[in-house]
Design a protein around this motif. Structure first.
Motif, PDB file in Angstrom:
ATOM      1  N   PRO A 116      11.997 -44.397  10.135  1.00 17.40           N
ATOM      2  CA  PRO A 116      12.000 -45.742   9.537  1.00 17.40           C
ATOM      3  C   PRO A 116      12.100 -45.705   8.008  1.00 17.40           C
ATOM      4  O   PRO A 116      12.771 -46.547   7.405  1.00 17.40           O
ATOM      5  CB  PRO A 116      10.663 -46.339  10.002  1.00 17.40           C
ATOM      6  CG  PRO A 116      10.372 -45.638  11.288  1.00 17.40           C
ATOM      7  CD  PRO A 116      10.855 -44.226  11.065  1.00 17.40           C
ATOM      8  N   ILE A 153       7.012 -50.394  13.886  1.00 20.71           N
ATOM      9  CA  ILE A 153       7.516 -51.756  13.682  1.00 20.71           C
ATOM     10  C   ILE A 153       6.778 -52.764  14.552  1.00 20.71           C
ATOM     11  O   ILE A 153       6.343 -53.827  14.087  1.00 20.71           O
ATOM     12  CB  ILE A 153       9.030 -51.831  13.964  1.00 20.71           C
ATOM     13  CG1 ILE A 153       9.798 -50.899  13.030  1.00 20.71           C
ATOM     14  CG2 ILE A 153       9.534 -53.263  13.824  1.00 20.71           C
ATOM     15  CD1 ILE A 153       9.708 -51.270  11.569  1.00 20.71           C
ATOM     16  N   ASP A 167      12.530 -51.339   8.227  1.00 21.30           N
ATOM     17  CA  ASP A 167      11.380 -50.453   8.116  1.00 21.30           C
ATOM     18  C   ASP A 167      10.155 -51.328   7.864  1.00 21.30           C
ATOM     19  O   ASP A 167      10.273 -52.530   7.618  1.00 21.30           O
ATOM     20  CB  ASP A 167      11.583 -49.402   7.025  1.00 21.30           C
ATOM     21  CG  ASP A 167      11.662 -50.006   5.623  1.00 21.30           C
ATOM     22  OD1 ASP A 167      11.693 -51.244   5.520  1.00 21.30           O
ATOM     23  OD2 ASP A 167      11.689 -49.238   4.649  1.00 21.30           O
ATOM     24  N   PRO A 168       8.944 -50.767   7.979  1.00 19.61           N
ATOM     25  CA  PRO A 168       7.747 -51.606   7.835  1.00 19.61           C
ATOM     26  C   PRO A 168       7.686 -52.373   6.526  1.00 19.61           C
ATOM     27  O   PRO A 168       7.266 -53.534   6.506  1.00 19.61           O
ATOM     28  CB  PRO A 168       6.606 -50.574   7.935  1.00 19.61           C
ATOM     29  CG  PRO A 168       7.171 -49.463   8.771  1.00 19.61           C
ATOM     30  CD  PRO A 168       8.614 -49.383   8.386  1.00 19.61           C
ATOM     31  N   LEU A 215      10.181 -55.240   6.691  1.00 20.04           N
ATOM     32  CA  LEU A 215       9.760 -56.211   7.705  1.00 20.04           C
ATOM     33  C   LEU A 215       8.699 -57.159   7.139  1.00 20.04           C
ATOM     34  O   LEU A 215       8.728 -58.366   7.400  1.00 20.04           O
ATOM     35  CB  LEU A 215       9.220 -55.468   8.921  1.00 20.04           C
ATOM     36  CG  LEU A 215       8.865 -56.324  10.148  1.00 20.04           C
ATOM     37  CD1 LEU A 215      10.128 -56.897  10.783  1.00 20.04           C
ATOM     38  CD2 LEU A 215       8.085 -55.497  11.155  1.00 20.04           C
TER      39      LEU A 215
END
Length: 519
Positions: A42, A299, A453-454, A457
């Protein structure tokens, strides 16, 4: 037992104890890399872009491993395992360094393929050396140590990869291989002494080329078909023709070459053919599906990169428990047929459970599902290699090890590419349902520049964030659902394996004592 047999057995045991740490380090390198990189994916995608190319970072590595594996096994049989084994480690470390300095996704994919060429010799080399030094009947004693290395790789890998991506740079996911590989090289150089057989050296380069072309074409078909190109397009049809022609000529070459890269005669052995098929399906179902777990955990479940490694502990616990138990039982009884059958049944159950993953699945539930997956893999991973090596003569241990590993690797290559295509297709469809086709095109592909990716997001509006989380959860469950089609065949093929007595015992040790020593 004769004095000669006792001396040979004692010498072999001393050699195994001396080199085992180096062999386990090499195996750890082979297993660790994909797990660390999977956890870091990610962040890699967030930095380099191209979520639609995510599966290719894995596919390129697995493809490089797959096409080189038979060649490493044959080279070891012909030129001596120590030199060939250490050469593969050096190539792997060079590939790791190149991956760590990659500046774009195409560069990373290319360097991963090069790294995979070296990785093809790591597992084959370690298993072939063990095959030279330890008879199959006694190999169960070491199965627990092999399983422990796998557990360390599968749990420690995500932890190390997660710590690196959380607190450093994802590039260290590749650089971390360098000190470990250096230590393995030093140990093997100083301690490894192997029997050296005199053989007329004629490498089957044409066979290696034809096999590489055929396998690459097949992987490209599963990757591009229905995604980048329509199934009936000229590109896919052309790849199909290339694959058929290359593999047909490969069979002809192997039948006539005095030193074939894959001796077709080994497939005359029923057990060897069956475990090769089982290995292919294990690779297809396992590597293809598990590739997407870290993305789901980070995620959908909101785990940090480090914590996603901890979430794999149940899978490794299940694998370690069954591997230790199976190894002891095989050493004590010499019986093994029931284990691949049981492993196949449990693996099907695990895939059914994992296909139920969604955006609301708790970490406890997913952990229980992964524990079942680990139990199934523990029955299969080392047992299939043992059966393969027991099915051939001692002179063909390298070929047996490489062909068994090749079967699992090519299954993994097809699995990663096929499930990558399924994941991308399902992701796009679900995003389209929630956000509209235009937004889905931008989010899922974005001209190769999408970054899911986190960190990204968290910056999205709540409705979009929810849609992305649901879509990734749905795409992940679809991958496991489709993997059942391969997993269900494992117990079917395993059922037809015959219970053949494992070679072992001191009486067989003298034939391992040869004139020359390598290293």
């Amino acid at each position: 037992m004769s004095e000669v047999s006792e001396t040979a057995e004692t010498a072999a045991q001393r050699t195994v104890k001396a080199v085992l740490p180096g062999l386990l380090m090499a195996m750890l390198l082979a297993m660790l890399d994909n797990v660390i990189v999977g956890t870091a994916m990610p962040r890699i995608v967030g930095d380099l872009g191209g979520v639609d190319h995510l599966s290719w970072v894995v596919t390129a590595y697995v493809l490089g491993t797959t096409v080189s594996t038979p060649l490493w096994g044959k080279l070891g049989d012909l030129y001596g395992r120590k030199t060939v084994f250490m050469t593969s480690i050096v190539l792997f470390l060079i590939g790791s360094m190149l991956c760590g300095i990659a500046q774009s996704m195409p560069e990373l994919i290319g360097f991963r393929a090069f790294q995979g060429l070296g990785a093809g010799g790591l597992m084959v080399g370690a298993m072939s050396v063990i095959g030279d030094l330890v008879p199959p009947r006694e190999r169960g004693k070491y199965q627990g140590q092999f399983a422990a290395v796998m557990a360390i790789a599968m749990v420690g890998g995500p932890l190390v990869g997660g710590f690196i991506t959380d607190h450093a740079n994802w590039r260290w996911a590749f650089f971390v291989n360098l000190p470990l590989g250096g230590a393995a090289l030093l140990l093997l150089a100083l301690r490894l002494r192997l029997p050296k057989r005199r053989t007329e050296h004629r490498i089957d380069w044409l066979g290696a080329l034809l096999l590489s072309v055929g396998v690459t074409a097949l992987v490209l078909i599963t990757t591009w078909g229905g995604n980048q190109y329509a199934w009936g397009s000229a590109e896919i049809r052309g790849l199909g023709v290339i694959a058929v022609v290359a593999l047909a000529f490969f069979v002809l070459v192997e039948r006539r070459h005095p030193e074939p890269i894959v001796p077709l005669a080994v497939f005359a052995n029923r057990n060897f053919t069956l475990v090769a098929l089982v290995g292919f399906l294990v690779g297809f179902a396992m590597f293809g599906a598990v590739t997407f777990l870290p993305l789901y955990q980070q995620i959908v479940q909101g785990a940090s990169a480090t914590n996603s490694g901890l979430l794999l502990l149940p899978m490794m616990g299940g694998l370690l428990v069954t591997s230790l138990a199976v190894g002891r039982i095989i050493t004590k009884t010499g019986r093994y047929r029931v284990f691949p059958i049981a492993g196949g049944v449990v693996l099907v159950g695990a895939m059914l459970l994992l296909s139920q993953l969604d955006a609301h699945t708790s970490k406890l539930e997913s952990g229980a599902y992964m524990a079942v997956l680990g139990l199934g893999l523990g029955f299969l991973m080392q047992t299939t290699m043992l059966i393969a090596q027991n099915s051939v003569e001692l002179k063909d241990i390298g070929v047996a090890s490489s062909t068994a590993t090749f079967s699992r690797s090519i299954g993994g290559a097809f699995g990663v590419s096929a499930f990558g295509a399924i994941f991308n297709h399902r992701l796009h469809a679900l995003l389209g349902e929630r956000l509209g086709t235009a937004a889905a095109d931008k989010m899922a592909a974005g001209g190769g520049g999408a970054r899911i990716d986190p960190a990204t997001l968290a910056q999205l509006p709540a409705p979009v964030r929810t849609a992305v989380v649901d879509a990734i959860a749905g795409a992940t469950s679809s991958v496991f659902l489709w993997s059942i089609a391969g997993a269900v065949l494992i117990p079917v093929f395993a059922f037809f394996i015959r219970e053949v007595a494992l070679r072992g015992g001191p009486s067989e040790q003298p034939e391992r004592t040869l004139i020359a020593q390598e290293g």
